[in-house]
Design an enzyme around this catalytic site. Structure first.
Site, short mmCIF file in Angstrom:
data_model
loop_
_atom_site.label_atom_id
_atom_site.label_comp_id
_atom_site.label_asym_id
_atom_site.label_seq_id
_atom_site.Cartn_x
_atom_site.Cartn_y
_atom_site.Cartn_z
N HIS A 17 0.84 -1.21 0.00
CA HIS A 17 0.00 0.00 0.00
C HIS A 17 0.87 1.25 0.00
O HIS A 17 0.60 2.22 -0.72
CB HIS A 17 -0.87 0.07 1.27
CG HIS A 17 -1.85 -1.04 1.44
ND1 HIS A 17 -1.89 -1.83 2.57
CD2 HIS A 17 -2.84 -1.48 0.64
CE1 HIS A 17 -2.87 -2.71 2.46
NE2 HIS A 17 -3.46 -2.52 1.29
N LYS A 41 -16.24 -7.12 5.28
CA LYS A 41 -15.04 -7.61 5.97
C LYS A 41 -15.13 -7.35 7.47
O LYS A 41 -15.57 -6.27 7.89
CB LYS A 41 -13.80 -6.87 5.46
CG LYS A 41 -13.29 -7.38 4.14
CD LYS A 41 -11.94 -6.74 3.82
CE LYS A 41 -11.48 -7.14 2.43
NZ LYS A 41 -10.29 -6.39 2.00
N ARG A 90 -2.30 -5.95 -8.30
CA ARG A 90 -1.27 -6.97 -8.17
C ARG A 90 -1.49 -8.04 -9.24
O ARG A 90 -1.51 -7.73 -10.42
CB ARG A 90 -1.31 -7.59 -6.77
CG ARG A 90 -0.94 -6.60 -5.67
CD ARG A 90 -1.32 -7.14 -4.32
NE ARG A 90 -2.75 -7.36 -4.26
CZ ARG A 90 -3.43 -7.69 -3.19
NH1 ARG A 90 -2.81 -7.89 -2.05
NH2 ARG A 90 -4.74 -7.84 -3.22
N SER A 128 -2.68 -7.73 3.08
CA SER A 128 -2.92 -7.58 4.52
C SER A 128 -3.29 -8.93 5.12
O SER A 128 -2.89 -9.24 6.25
CB SER A 128 -4.06 -6.59 4.76
OG SER A 128 -3.70 -5.31 4.30
O1 PNS Z 1 -8.76 -2.86 0.74
P1 PNS Z 1 -10.08 -3.30 0.19
O2 PNS Z 1 -10.91 -3.98 1.26
O3 PNS Z 1 -9.95 -4.15 -1.05
O4 PNS Z 1 -10.85 -1.96 -0.25
C1 PNS Z 1 -12.15 -2.03 -0.78
C2 PNS Z 1 -12.85 -0.68 -0.61
C3 PNS Z 1 -12.95 -0.33 0.86
C4 PNS Z 1 -12.08 0.39 -1.34
C5 PNS Z 1 -14.28 -0.84 -1.23
O5 PNS Z 1 -14.94 -1.88 -0.57
C6 PNS Z 1 -15.09 0.44 -1.13
O6 PNS Z 1 -14.88 1.36 -1.89
N1 PNS Z 1 -16.05 0.47 -0.18
C7 PNS Z 1 -16.90 1.61 0.05
C8 PNS Z 1 -18.34 1.34 -0.40
C9 PNS Z 1 -18.53 1.68 -1.87
O7 PNS Z 1 -18.30 2.79 -2.31
N2 PNS Z 1 -18.91 0.67 -2.63
C10 PNS Z 1 -19.17 0.83 -4.03
C11 PNS Z 1 -17.95 0.45 -4.84
S1 PNS Z 1 -18.49 -0.70 -6.01
#
Ligand code: PNS
Length: 168
Positions: A17, A41, A90, A128
């Site tokens: 990150h 999660k 990745r 992570s």
């Molecule tokens: O590190 P991660 O868990 O892969 O990140 C995913 C994250 C938090 C960026 C994604 O789940 C997110 O943007 N969540 C916020 C809710 C949202 O906007 N969802 C619509 C996107 S399709």
């Protein structure tokens, strides 16, 4: 002023990150590292802990700041007037999920772009969840996370000092 948001769960933040955040900071005037609550999660660290860990890891990066948000990413991006969502990519296994999110976010906020920065080769398989699993079994996480985080992660997730790994 060009602003990028680097969103994620950051549970915990890793060198992978941080590499993406540093590279984004070279491309944008300001980078917001955003701890977003992902409803799918269950996290090992609270939002405040994750924010603290990111702050401790960023070191001297004058145009990066950390924030937390619960809600739609695009609502936050609109609110701060950011032009881009920057994410790391990745292996191919990331692609479908990231592509889906990028398309959904484009529908929700057409004026913002999702930009993917390719991972450095040495972070290709770093995640992570791998760090959490290594920590749980007492593995060495020092190559994967900043030194300032090692003690917090091992204290939270590491095996108790007298664990003998015996099953049954
Ligand atoms: O590190 P991660 O868990 O892969 O990140 C995913 C994250 C938090 C960026 C994604 O789940 C997110 O943007 N969540 C916020 C809710 C949202 O906007 N969802 C619509 C996107 S399709």
């Amino acid at each position: 002023m060009r602003i990028a948001v680097c969103p994620g769960s950051f549970d915990p933040i890793t060198h992978g990150h941080l590499d993406i955040v540093r590279r984004a900071a070279l491309l944008f005037d300001e980078v917001v590292v955003l701890v977003v609550t992902n409803p799918d999660k269950r996290c090992a660290f609270t939002v405040d802990e994750r924010v603290d860990m990111i702050r401790a890891s960023l070191g001297d990066l004058p145009n990066a700041r950390v924030d937390a948000y619960e809600g739609l990413l695009t609502d936050y991006v609109r609110r701060v007037g950011a032009q881009a969502i920057v994410k790391g990519l990745r292996a191919m296994s990331d692609f479908e999920y990231e592509f889906q999110m990028a398309l959904a976010n484009k529908q929700l906020l057409p004026e913002a772009e999702t930009i993917f920065l390719m991972t450095r080769l040495d972070n290709l398989y770093l995640s992570s969840s791998m760090v959490r699993q290594l920590a749980q079994f007492g593995g060495d996480i020092s190559k994967f996370v900043p030194e300032v985080l090692i003690e917090r992660i091992m204290t939270r997730l590491g095996p108790p000092a007298d664990a003998d790994n015996q099953v049954g």
